[in-house]
Write a protein that holds these residues in place. Structure first.
Motif, short mmCIF file in Angstrom:
data_model
loop_
_atom_site.label_atom_id
_atom_site.label_comp_id
_atom_site.label_asym_id
_atom_site.label_seq_id
_atom_site.Cartn_x
_atom_site.Cartn_y
_atom_site.Cartn_z
N VAL A 38 12.87 18.90 110.32
CA VAL A 38 14.12 18.67 111.07
C VAL A 38 14.79 20.01 111.26
O VAL A 38 15.05 20.75 110.29
N LEU A 39 15.09 20.35 112.51
CA LEU A 39 15.73 21.62 112.84
C LEU A 39 17.22 21.55 112.54
O LEU A 39 17.77 20.46 112.33
N PRO A 40 17.89 22.70 112.51
CA PRO A 40 19.34 22.69 112.20
C PRO A 40 20.16 21.81 113.14
O PRO A 40 21.20 21.29 112.73
N GLU A 41 19.74 21.66 114.40
CA GLU A 41 20.50 20.80 115.30
C GLU A 41 20.08 19.34 115.20
O GLU A 41 20.33 18.55 116.10
N ASP A 42 19.39 18.98 114.08
CA ASP A 42 19.01 17.60 113.78
C ASP A 42 17.93 17.05 114.70
O ASP A 42 17.75 15.85 114.80
N SER A 43 17.22 17.93 115.40
CA SER A 43 16.10 17.46 116.21
C SER A 43 14.82 17.53 115.38
O SER A 43 14.65 18.40 114.53
N VAL A 44 13.91 16.57 115.64
CA VAL A 44 12.65 16.48 114.91
C VAL A 44 11.63 17.38 115.57
O VAL A 44 11.54 17.47 116.80
N CYS A 45 10.85 18.08 114.75
CA CYS A 45 9.89 19.05 115.27
C CYS A 45 8.67 19.04 114.35
O CYS A 45 8.72 18.61 113.19
N CYS A 46 7.55 19.50 114.91
CA CYS A 46 6.31 19.65 114.14
C CYS A 46 6.11 21.13 113.83
O CYS A 46 6.24 21.98 114.71
N LYS A 47 5.79 21.46 112.59
CA LYS A 47 5.66 22.85 112.17
C LYS A 47 4.28 23.08 111.58
O LYS A 47 3.80 22.31 110.74
N TYR A 48 3.68 24.19 112.02
CA TYR A 48 2.40 24.62 111.46
C TYR A 48 2.60 26.00 110.85
O TYR A 48 3.23 26.89 111.45
N THR A 49 2.09 26.21 109.65
CA THR A 49 2.28 27.46 108.92
C THR A 49 0.99 28.27 108.96
O THR A 49 -0.07 27.78 108.56
N ILE A 50 1.12 29.52 109.44
CA ILE A 50 0.02 30.48 109.41
C ILE A 50 0.32 31.45 108.28
O ILE A 50 1.31 32.19 108.34
N ASP A 51 -0.50 31.45 107.24
CA ASP A 51 -0.23 32.29 106.08
C ASP A 51 -0.94 33.62 106.12
O ASP A 51 -0.95 34.36 105.13
N ASN A 52 -1.52 33.97 107.26
CA ASN A 52 -2.18 35.26 107.42
C ASN A 52 -1.40 36.08 108.44
O ASN A 52 -1.37 35.75 109.63
N PRO A 53 -0.71 37.14 108.01
CA PRO A 53 0.11 37.90 108.97
C PRO A 53 -0.71 38.62 110.03
O PRO A 53 -0.16 39.01 111.06
N GLU A 54 -2.03 38.79 109.81
CA GLU A 54 -2.85 39.46 110.81
C GLU A 54 -3.34 38.50 111.89
O GLU A 54 -3.86 38.94 112.92
#
Length: 903
Positions: free
Chosen positions: A602-618
């Motif tokens: 949930v984003l700060p403006e209360d909208s629902v979103c899908c998040k994917y995390t990339i743990d490799n900075p390269e």
């Protein structure tokens, strides 16, 4: 004898026989406010008379009534000009002659309330009155309606204090000076300030002091050593006193020394001299000499003297400003130090005592090794004077006989050297007015540094960066840690720190370090040959921050079910923290669930979103899959550090296409591409196609052979028009290989020339005996199938020889002839293939005018022999770009034989 008032107060005094006593008495209530009565009685108070004593009878009452002495004013206020101490209680009253009840009284403008004693008198009690001003406190009363006003000034004095810190001392055993703290000044307009009197009990002398806080007393010449002083302070209201007892020789306070001067000042030594005031006969003083540098005492010495003092200061620093100060005390009995006397002086310069701290930075410029040489200014302690310049000696180790000396003026702290691939030893010395410092030596090589070393991270603290490295076994004589104070996007302010061979860690601190800025540290080892080798690289932040901006994301490979995100240009090293990875946010269409690889957030403006995390900075690309066709999605990519992630500000919208649109694109795009290629080829080959498919009709005005037939006599001639000349022969031949040479005198029969089928038209004179050459025009044009077919093989057109040349003409007019030729031309177009026709117009006679076909001269010249021929050729489009040369043109058709002429 004792007297007693109504309040029960007693007054005692000693009386003598027949003595008249006077007793001054003051009532709390002013006498003018009410009648006062007094009576007296007495009792003998004597130790010789046994107790108890007995009181006498009371005397009769005596009345004191001051109201009878008042004037006729309507309103009086009492007491007048009364003087009291601060904190006292005062009773005031008013007496009214108008007998009204509406009278109000005010203290400094504030109404006060009291007690009415009778119809015309009221009393007011003021408790704990305070000091307001030296001119007194105002009290007034007035009638509310009548405006009658009366008032007094009440003088309130500050309380006289007992003198504090009473003390006496002498500077020369001749005069005593007593001082004290007088406290508050009790002076008023009605009362002067308190006075002070100094009384000495042993001598019985006293003196009235002229000052409020000090007083002088002349020491007696009778060698009195002990003094008992009493200081009396008094004003109109009270007295205060304080006493002191002391021995004169124990209260000696010497005068301030004088003539403090330095002499024989060197770089590390100086002699100070001064003088003192003598005390008595052969008195000895103890003097204290202090040496200060930068406001701090660094040396302190005591010297016993009588008149003149001298002391040698040693262990001084060269070229340093010092302050020497002296004070003295009485040796026999210490009481107080005298006042200080001070004097500044500077020591002389000396040669610098320490070598400069030198470092270098190697880089390649245009293929040549360039050394940026840096050094730190010497501290004041080691410079020993003002540094004037630095000497840099560059010695080639491969060629020891070659060296270079550079002199760098101060305050410069760097220079650049362009070297070759050899090894160099560099000496740096600092020079002041006395001489050079010890040399700092560093060795550099033209070979590039090895950048492939171990890399690591360091953590910043409030104290700075704690940097550590692995110890180097062998010939390491020290280590150097190098860094830049500023951010990476600013010019580097190179800093370095030299460390000993047994050190493997240090704390790098600087006031220029800022949170959110990446600092890179390089650790070098120094060999015994004084050459530096890069050992490790470290990077760190004093304090990591969250990223302030997001990468510029490029979207590509959009299909109905996926698209690719890329941010390859995003630099992780310029961010305010170590980038640990990226978050890809995707807003799906309403009702659509997140892909299993994504997590719902949930984003700060209360909208629902899908998040994917990339743990490799390269990793800087990401494929978003499992999308729905013809759907609108929003995405954003944010980096994150250990503190937080980038701002979730602007999402980018993307619409997935139709499921089959990509198939159509794969078909349509190649077709469009092929059509474009064909159009470009056709455009480039348009001239060739025109020549092959629809060639242009020959236009004599645009013929390229005009440049070959320009008349030298008349260069303006361009085209000969039929109306401008008199033709006498026209020859039309179908094929180039069938061309024949036609002579006017040898005409062949049609049977002889049948194989070529020439189309000839002769324009002959009318007289049979005319044998000379006549006017003629010969056309050879392969565009036509047969010329003048209506005239058979040849046609004869007689002309009159006597006619003027300009009137000569064929039996058939030129217009008719042209019509016939035109008709023949039209008939032949369908018989001759394109490309085989050629039309040559050859005229024996030049046009009488320069191309003007509409006007002929009235008297033209006689036609000359045909010594010059003009030829016009209509050439197919394929040959028009290369006009035939003169030789090739004349070789295709011979107009006249040798010796033949046309007039």
């Amino acid at each position: 004898m004792s007297q007693e008032d109504p309040a029960g107060e007693n007054y005692s005094t000693t009386v003598k026989r027949n003595q008249v006593l006077h007793w001054s008495w003051e009532s709390e209530l002013p006498l003018e406010c009410a009648a006062h009565f007094i009576r007296m009685r007495s009792m003998v108070d004597d130790a010789r008379i046994p107790k108890p004593g007995f009181w006498s009878n009371w005397s009769s009452w005596e009345e004191a009534d001051a109201q009878n002495m008042l004037g006729h004013d309507p309103l009086f206020v009492f007491p007048k000009d009364k003087l009291v101490e601060e904190g006292s209680n005062v009773t005031i009253c008013y007496v009214s002659r108008i007998h009204q009840d509406n009278i109000s009284c005010y203290l400094e403008g504030v109404q006060i309330y009291g007690e009415q004693l009778d119809r015309s008198v009221s009393a007011f009690e003021l408790k704990n009155v305070s000091f307001i001003r030296e001119k007194g406190t105002n009290v007034f009363c007035k009638v509310d309606q009548g405006g009658v006003l009366g008032g007094i000034v009440l003088f309130v004095s500050k309380v006289l204090e007992e003198p504090k810190d009473f003390s006496c001392e002498t500077q020369d055993l001749k005069t005593l000076t007593c001082t004290w703290d007088p406290g508050s000044d009790t002076g008023l307009t009605k009362q002067p300030s308190q006075s002070y009197t100094l009384f000495e009990s042993f001598s019985g002398k006293k003196t009235l002091c002229k000052h409020r806080n000090w007083c002088d007393w002349q020491v007696a010449q009778d060698s009195q050593e002990t003094y008992n002083f009493t200081l009396l302070a008094e004003n109109y209201l009270r007295k205060r006193s304080v006493s002191i007892l002391f021995n004169l020789t124990q209260r000696v306070h010497p005068m301030t020394p004088y003539n403090l001067l330095p002499k024989n000042v060197g770089a590390t030594k100086a002699t100070m001299t001064w003088k003192v005031h003598s005390i008595g006969n052969n008195s000895t003083l103890l003097c204290q000499l202090e040496l200060l540098a930068e406001g701090k005492v660094i040396q302190q010495s005591n010297v016993s003297i009588k008149v003149n003092g001298e002391y040698l200061l040693s262990e001084l620093e060269p070229d340093t400003e010092y302050v020497a100060r002296v004070r003295c005390a009485y040796t026999n009995h210490f009481w107080k130090w005298s006042e200080l006397i001070s004097q500044k002086f500077n020591t002389a310069e000396a040669a610098p005592s320490e070598a400069p701290d030198v470092w270098r930075n190697l880089k390649m410029v245009s293929g040549h090794p360039t050394v940026s040489l840096f050094w730190k200014p010497l501290s004041k302690v080691h410079a020993n004077g003002k540094i004037l310049f630095y000497n840099v000696i560059v010695e080639n180790l491969d060629k020891p006989s070659r060296f270079e000396v550079l002199s760098i003026p101060a305050p410069a702290s760097s220079t650049e050297l362009t070297l070759d691939q050899c090894s160099y030893q560099i000496h740096v010395t600092a020079h002041n007015s006395v001489g050079p410092s010890p040399a700092s030596v560093i060795v550099v090589s033209g070979d590039p540094e090895n950048e492939e070393v171990e890399k690591g991270r360091v953590n910043g603290t409030e104290d700075g960066f704690s940097v550590s490295w692995k110890p180097q076994s062998g010939d390491a004589t020290g280590y150097v840690v190098e860094w830049c104070d500023g951010p990476q996007d600013l010019p580097c302010v190179l800093q370095w720190k030299n460390l000993g061979p047994n050190t493997t860690s240090t704390v790098i601190s600087s006031g220029d370090f800022r949170p959110g800025v990446r600092y890179n540290f390089r650790i070098y080892g120094i060999s015994t040959k004084r050459m530096a080798h890069l050992l490790e690289k470290k990077a760190g932040y004093l304090e990591e921050l969250a990223p302030s901006d997001n990468p510029q994301v490029v979207m590509s490979k959009l299909t109905s079910h996926s698209f690719t995100l890329s941010w390859k240009d995003y630099s992780t090293e310029s961010q305010p923290g170590f980038i640990q990875g990226y978050h890809v946010y995707l807003k799906p269409k309403a009702g659509e669930q997140c892909h299993p690889a994504f997590e719902k957030t949930v984003l700060p403006e209360d909208s629902v979103c899908c998040k994917y995390t990339i743990d490799n900075p390269e990793q800087k690309t990401f494929v978003v899959e499992n999308l729905q066709p013809e759907s609108v999605y929003e995405f954003i990519v944010t980096p994150y550090t250990s503190v937080g992630e980038g701002p979730l500000d602007a999402f980018t919208k993307v619409t997935t296409p139709d499921e089959y649109s990509h198939t159509l694109i794969h078909i349509i795009l190649p077709m469009i591409f092929c059509i474009l290629i064909v159009m470009i080829i056709c455009y480039l080959k348009s001239q060739w196609l025109k020549e092959k498919c629809y060639p242009d009709s020959p236009n004599p005005y645009k013929s390229s052979v005009l440049s070959l037939i320009k008349s030298k006599e008349n260069p303006h001639l361009t085209i000969m028009y039929v109306n401008d000349c008199v033709p006498d022969a026209i020859e039309v031949i179908n094929k180039p290989e069938g061309s024949k040479i036609q002579f006017l005198g040898t005409r062949k029969s049609p049977t002889e020339t049948e194989f070529t089928k020439p189309a000839c038209l002769y324009l002959l004179p009318t007289e049979k005996n005319y044998s000379g050459p006549g006017p003629c025009i010969c056309f050879e044009n392969f565009t036509y199938n047969q010329a003048a077919s209506d005239f058979a093989s040849c046609g004869h057109f007689p002309v009159t020889p006597q006619a003027p040349p300009h009137q000569l003409g064929p039996l058939t007019s030129p217009e008719n002839l042209l019509k016939a030729l035109e008709q023949n031309y039209m008939n032949s177009l369908g018989e001759i293939p394109a490309g085989e026709a050629n039309l040559n117009y050859v005229s024996q006679l030049a046009s009488p005018t320069s191309g003007d076909k509409d006007s002929l001269p009235t008297n033209p010249p006689e036609p000359a022999l045909c010594s010059e021929y003009k030829m016009q050729t209509a050439i197919p489009l394929g040959l028009a770009s290369a006009p035939p040369s003169e030789n090739s043109s004349l070789s295709s058709t011979t107009l006249l034989g040798q010796g033949e002429h046309c007039r």
